[in-house]
Design a protein around this motif. Sequence first.
Motif, PDB file in Angstrom:
ATOM      1  N   GLU A 274       0.833  -1.203   0.000  1.00 29.54           N
ATOM      2  CA  GLU A 274       0.000   0.000   0.000  1.00 29.54           C
ATOM      3  C   GLU A 274       0.866   1.251   0.000  1.00 29.54           C
ATOM      4  O   GLU A 274       0.549   2.226  -0.689  1.00 29.54           O
ATOM      5  CB  GLU A 274      -0.947  -0.029   1.193  1.00 29.54           C
ATOM      6  CG  GLU A 274      -2.030  -1.076   1.033  1.00 29.54           C
ATOM      7  CD  GLU A 274      -2.869  -1.302   2.269  1.00 29.54           C
ATOM      8  OE1 GLU A 274      -2.509  -0.805   3.357  1.00 29.54           O
ATOM      9  OE2 GLU A 274      -3.895  -1.996   2.153  1.00 29.54           O
ATOM     10  N   ALA A 275       1.964   1.242   0.747  1.00 33.41           N
ATOM     11  CA  ALA A 275       2.875   2.382   0.754  1.00 33.41           C
ATOM     12  C   ALA A 275       3.513   2.578  -0.620  1.00 33.41           C
ATOM     13  O   ALA A 275       3.622   3.707  -1.120  1.00 33.41           O
ATOM     14  CB  ALA A 275       3.955   2.194   1.817  1.00 33.41           C
ATOM     15  N   LEU A 276       3.915   1.485  -1.245  1.00 37.41           N
ATOM     16  CA  LEU A 276       4.519   1.552  -2.568  1.00 37.41           C
ATOM     17  C   LEU A 276       3.522   2.070  -3.600  1.00 37.41           C
ATOM     18  O   LEU A 276       3.866   2.898  -4.451  1.00 37.41           O
ATOM     19  CB  LEU A 276       5.057   0.182  -2.978  1.00 37.41           C
ATOM     20  CG  LEU A 276       5.748   0.088  -4.332  1.00 37.41           C
ATOM     21  CD1 LEU A 276       6.891   1.090  -4.452  1.00 37.41           C
ATOM     22  CD2 LEU A 276       6.238  -1.321  -4.572  1.00 37.41           C
ATOM     23  N   ILE A 277       2.280   1.611  -3.531  1.00 38.65           N
ATOM     24  CA  ILE A 277       1.242   2.092  -4.445  1.00 38.65           C
ATOM     25  C   ILE A 277       1.065   3.597  -4.279  1.00 38.65           C
ATOM     26  O   ILE A 277       0.985   4.337  -5.259  1.00 38.65           O
ATOM     27  CB  ILE A 277      -0.092   1.343  -4.225  1.00 38.65           C
ATOM     28  CG1 ILE A 277       0.038  -0.098  -4.710  1.00 38.65           C
ATOM     29  CG2 ILE A 277      -1.245   2.050  -4.920  1.00 38.65           C
ATOM     30  CD1 ILE A 277      -1.122  -1.006  -4.307  1.00 38.65           C
TER      31      ILE A 277
ATOM     32  N   ASP B  57       5.979   4.092 -14.945  1.00 42.52           N
ATOM     33  CA  ASP B  57       5.453   3.150 -15.930  1.00 42.52           C
ATOM     34  C   ASP B  57       4.140   2.571 -15.398  1.00 42.52           C
ATOM     35  O   ASP B  57       4.110   1.990 -14.311  1.00 42.52           O
ATOM     36  CB  ASP B  57       6.476   2.034 -16.158  1.00 42.52           C
ATOM     37  CG  ASP B  57       6.010   0.980 -17.136  1.00 42.52           C
ATOM     38  OD1 ASP B  57       4.975   1.177 -17.791  1.00 42.52           O
ATOM     39  OD2 ASP B  57       6.700  -0.046 -17.249  1.00 42.52           O
ATOM     40  N   PRO B  58       3.047   2.726 -16.151  1.00 41.24           N
ATOM     41  CA  PRO B  58       1.758   2.198 -15.688  1.00 41.24           C
ATOM     42  C   PRO B  58       1.785   0.687 -15.467  1.00 41.24           C
ATOM     43  O   PRO B  58       1.060   0.170 -14.620  1.00 41.24           O
ATOM     44  CB  PRO B  58       0.784   2.551 -16.810  1.00 41.24           C
ATOM     45  CG  PRO B  58       1.458   3.585 -17.633  1.00 41.24           C
ATOM     46  CD  PRO B  58       2.920   3.428 -17.416  1.00 41.24           C
ATOM     47  N   GLY B  59       2.631  -0.020 -16.196  1.00 40.25           N
ATOM     48  CA  GLY B  59       2.746  -1.463 -16.011  1.00 40.25           C
ATOM     49  C   GLY B  59       3.285  -1.820 -14.640  1.00 40.25           C
ATOM     50  O   GLY B  59       2.889  -2.832 -14.051  1.00 40.25           O
ATOM     51  N   LEU B  60       4.175  -0.995 -14.122  1.00 42.36           N
ATOM     52  CA  LEU B  60       4.722  -1.231 -12.785  1.00 42.36           C
ATOM     53  C   LEU B  60       3.632  -1.063 -11.729  1.00 42.36           C
ATOM     54  O   LEU B  60       3.492  -1.897 -10.821  1.00 42.36           O
ATOM     55  CB  LEU B  60       5.880  -0.276 -12.504  1.00 42.36           C
ATOM     56  CG  LEU B  60       6.518  -0.362 -11.126  1.00 42.36           C
ATOM     57  CD1 LEU B  60       7.071  -1.754 -10.866  1.00 42.36           C
ATOM     58  CD2 LEU B  60       7.594   0.695 -10.974  1.00 42.36           C
ATOM     59  N   LEU B  61       2.845  -0.020 -11.869  1.00 42.77           N
ATOM     60  CA  LEU B  61       1.751   0.199 -10.928  1.00 42.77           C
ATOM     61  C   LEU B  61       0.737  -0.936 -11.014  1.00 42.77           C
ATOM     62  O   LEU B  61       0.238  -1.423  -9.995  1.00 42.77           O
ATOM     63  CB  LEU B  61       1.070   1.539 -11.202  1.00 42.77           C
ATOM     64  CG  LEU B  61      -0.025   1.966 -10.237  1.00 42.77           C
ATOM     65  CD1 LEU B  61       0.460   1.981  -8.796  1.00 42.77           C
ATOM     66  CD2 LEU B  61      -0.576   3.321 -10.626  1.00 42.77           C
ATOM     67  N   LEU B  62       0.450  -1.392 -12.205  1.00 43.16           N
ATOM     68  CA  LEU B  62      -0.465  -2.513 -12.395  1.00 43.16           C
ATOM     69  C   LEU B  62       0.060  -3.780 -11.717  1.00 43.16           C
ATOM     70  O   LEU B  62      -0.683  -4.501 -11.049  1.00 43.16           O
ATOM     71  CB  LEU B  62      -0.679  -2.767 -13.886  1.00 43.16           C
ATOM     72  CG  LEU B  62      -1.591  -3.922 -14.262  1.00 43.16           C
ATOM     73  CD1 LEU B  62      -3.010  -3.665 -13.780  1.00 43.16           C
ATOM     74  CD2 LEU B  62      -1.575  -4.123 -15.764  1.00 43.16           C
TER      75      LEU B  62
END
Length: 53
Positions: free
Chosen positions: A6-9, A19-24
């Motif tokens: 959750e902190a990383l998000i 990069d949106p892929g990393l968040l996904l």
Amino acid sequence: MLTELEALIGELESAVGVDPGLLLAVRGNRVVVLIRQRRYAEAEAEAMPFCEP
């Protein structure tokens, strides 16, 4: 583990140029942790935006 994800998000959402892929991928990992904790409703709510066309 869930707290760290959750902190990383939060950090990724506030960062510029991520990069949106990393968040996904991180959100997907959060769904897996929620399922392993048998928190199915939360996992489903987290995963639903990925299922919409």
